[in-house]
Design an enzyme around this catalytic site. Sequence first.
Site, PDB file in Angstrom:
ATOM      1  N   ASN A  23      -8.881   3.668  -1.115  1.00 60.78           N
ATOM      2  CA  ASN A  23      -9.325   4.627  -0.095  1.00 60.78           C
ATOM      3  C   ASN A  23      -8.584   5.961  -0.130  1.00 60.78           C
ATOM      4  OD1 ASN A  23     -11.368   3.032   0.929  1.00 60.78           O
ATOM      5  ND2 ASN A  23     -10.011   1.990   2.372  1.00 60.78           N
ATOM      6  N   ASN A  49      -6.823   6.550   4.310  1.00 58.26           N
ATOM      7  CA  ASN A  49      -8.192   7.007   4.048  1.00 58.26           C
ATOM      8  C   ASN A  49      -8.424   8.477   4.408  1.00 58.26           C
ATOM      9  OD1 ASN A  49      -8.049   6.605   6.776  1.00 58.26           O
ATOM     10  ND2 ASN A  49      -9.995   5.544   6.975  1.00 58.26           N
ATOM     11  N   TYR A  62      -3.478   8.643   7.869  1.00 57.07           N
ATOM     12  CA  TYR A  62      -3.689   7.297   7.342  1.00 57.07           C
ATOM     13  C   TYR A  62      -4.222   7.417   5.923  1.00 57.07           C
ATOM     14  CZ  TYR A  62      -2.253   4.967  11.514  1.00 57.07           C
ATOM     15  OH  TYR A  62      -1.473   4.500  12.531  1.00 57.07           O
ATOM     16  N   HIS A 118       0.823  -1.217   0.000  1.00 56.78           N
ATOM     17  CA  HIS A 118       0.000   0.000   0.000  1.00 56.78           C
ATOM     18  C   HIS A 118       0.857   1.267   0.000  1.00 56.78           C
ATOM     19  CE1 HIS A 118      -4.136   0.905  -0.216  1.00 56.78           C
ATOM     20  NE2 HIS A 118      -4.458   0.994   1.052  1.00 56.78           N
TER      21      HIS A 118
END
Length: 194
Positions: free
Chosen positions: A116, A70, A68, A22
């Site tokens: 996200n 999102n 983060y 990610h």
Amino acid sequence: MNSIQMLVGLANPGPEYANTRHNAGAWFIEQLAARYNCTLKHDPKYHGLTGKVIIQDQEFKLLIPTTYMNLSGKAVGSLANFFKIPVESILVAHDELDLEPGVAKLKKGGGHGGHNGLKDIIAKMANQKDFMRLRIGVGHPGHREMVTGWVLGKAAKADQEKMDAAIDEAVRCMEILAKDGVLKAQNRLHSFKP
């Protein structure tokens, strides 16, 4: 020729996420910063690590959000608004499940594809989707239920080497993007084989 002014690499903060798929977008920004001798510094005002590089006499703002994933839009929106950078002058580097490791592609606009980070950026940029994306292939685990574990997991050595090679090529392509524009950079990057 080039209209990009801001390069963003998406990631989750903290050492436990540093080497996970990610964070591929952040790896791109880190490599780019290293190539152009830029030290990224934490700037709470922009909720991220920031810096700037000069490529072909053009200045590019660099950002790795330290929110983060999102909440990435908070950082992107802060920096873009402060420097009055229009959404179409932003390039966002992110991990891409639909591309194999070793593949990276430049794309203008589009949806969020369930990512996200992209989802939050689109929401925070008043639903504007016209930013460029650097999609860094991380492969797909095969089943939707396995995606979260996959993107938050570390790649096998062979896959990691392919991703690193694609990121290295993407970094080189920023020189072409600055000099000759997106189309030439796309042509070079899309023909890359690790």
